[in-house]
Design an enzyme around this catalytic site. Structure first.
Site, PDB file in Angstrom:
ATOM      1  CG  ASN A   1       9.377   3.342   2.192  1.00 24.69           C
ATOM      2  OD1 ASN A   1       9.754   3.486   0.780  1.00 24.69           O
ATOM      3  ND2 ASN A   1       9.318   2.339   2.459  1.00 24.69           N
TER       4      ASN A   1
ATOM      5  CG  HIS B   1       4.832   0.353   2.776  1.00 21.92           C
ATOM      6  ND1 HIS B   1       5.527  -0.744   1.625  1.00 21.92           N
ATOM      7  CD2 HIS B   1       3.306  -0.370   2.673  1.00 21.92           C
ATOM      8  CE1 HIS B   1       4.664  -1.733   1.342  1.00 21.92           C
ATOM      9  NE2 HIS B   1       3.726  -1.500   2.267  1.00 21.92           N
TER      10      HIS B   1
ATOM     11  CB  SER C   1       1.787   3.975   5.116  1.00 21.71           C
ATOM     12  OG  SER C   1       0.252   3.873   5.651  1.00 21.71           O
TER      13      SER C   1
ATOM     14  CG  ASP D   1       7.789  -1.565   3.742  1.00 26.08           C
ATOM     15  OD1 ASP D   1       8.514  -0.698   4.125  1.00 26.08           O
ATOM     16  OD2 ASP D   1       7.376  -2.933   3.643  1.00 26.08           O
TER      17      ASP D   1
END
Ligand code: GAR
Length: 203
Positions: A114, A116, A143, A152
């Site tokens: 992911n 973020h 990040s 996260d």
């Protein structure tokens, strides 16, 4: 551009919005890159990212979360079914704005990334840029992390920093960070697809 012959890792990209990160990921997967895109999937039927994916020749799918109301398990089962049809080796969340439960994250553990828009572990969740400005931070950034059941919170595999300037708003800071997102995510994906999970710092 969707060449998913047996020699490459297959990458599915999940989007909810405009998909600018998805476009940079797709465009990066050419030549000697070890991966190729196999699917762009959205929970939003009219997401701009779907149109961009079609224009790039990438197969698309929609699993509309509104069809599942309070049935998160049903939504994730449909998401999994669509993903399994595409047989991805790696899943990239790229502006995918649904929270995923442990049922999903454990299934794809070690194979899901992911991006973020904060310097994790700071500012998990939403409104990251405003929170960084309000805190008086000198730097913001983005990040890339492995996805785990903690929102996260998975291992960080890439980070890029930008200065926060006097007069910055959430929008001006977001635009500066997005430039770095577009550099960071493809660079991390290339390494990840080569089984390199060491931390990449771009700036
Ligand atoms: C990006 O800034 C990404 O970091 C953020 O959404 C934006 C999507 O833009 N993701 C999150 O906030 C996830 N919690 P894009 O659709 O143009 O790639």
């Amino acid at each position: 551009m969707s060449d998913t012959g047996g020699t490459h890792k297959r990458v599915a990209i999940l989007v909810s919005g405009g998909g600018s990160n998805m476009v940079t990921l797709v465009k990066s997967m050419t030549g000697d890159h070890p991966a190729r895109p196999c699917l762009v999937l959205s929970n939003v039927p009219d997401a701009g990212g779907l149109t961009k994916a079609r224009d790039l020749g990438i197969p698309t799918a929609v699993v509309d979360h509104r069809d599942f109301k309070d049935d998160r398990a049903g939504f994730e089962a449909a998401l999994n079914a669509a993903l399994e049809r595409a047989r991805p080796d790696i899943i990239c969340l790229a502006g995918f704005m649904r929270i995923l439960t442990e049922t999903f994250t454990s299934k794809w553990s070690g194979r899901c990334l992911n991006i973020h828009p904060s310097l994790l572990p700071k500012y998990k969740g939403l409104h990251t840029h405003q929170r960084a400005i309000d805190a008086g931070d000198a730097e913001g950034g983005c990040s890339v992390h492995e996805v785990t059941a903690e929102l996260d919170g998975g291992p960080i595999v890439g980070q890029a920093r930008v200065p926060i300037l006097p007069g910055d708003t959430a929008d001006t800071l977001a635009a500066r960070v997005l430039v770095q997102e577009h550099l960071l995510y493809p660079a991390v994906l290339r390494r990840f697809a080569s089984d390199d999970r060491s931390l990449l710092r771009l700036s």
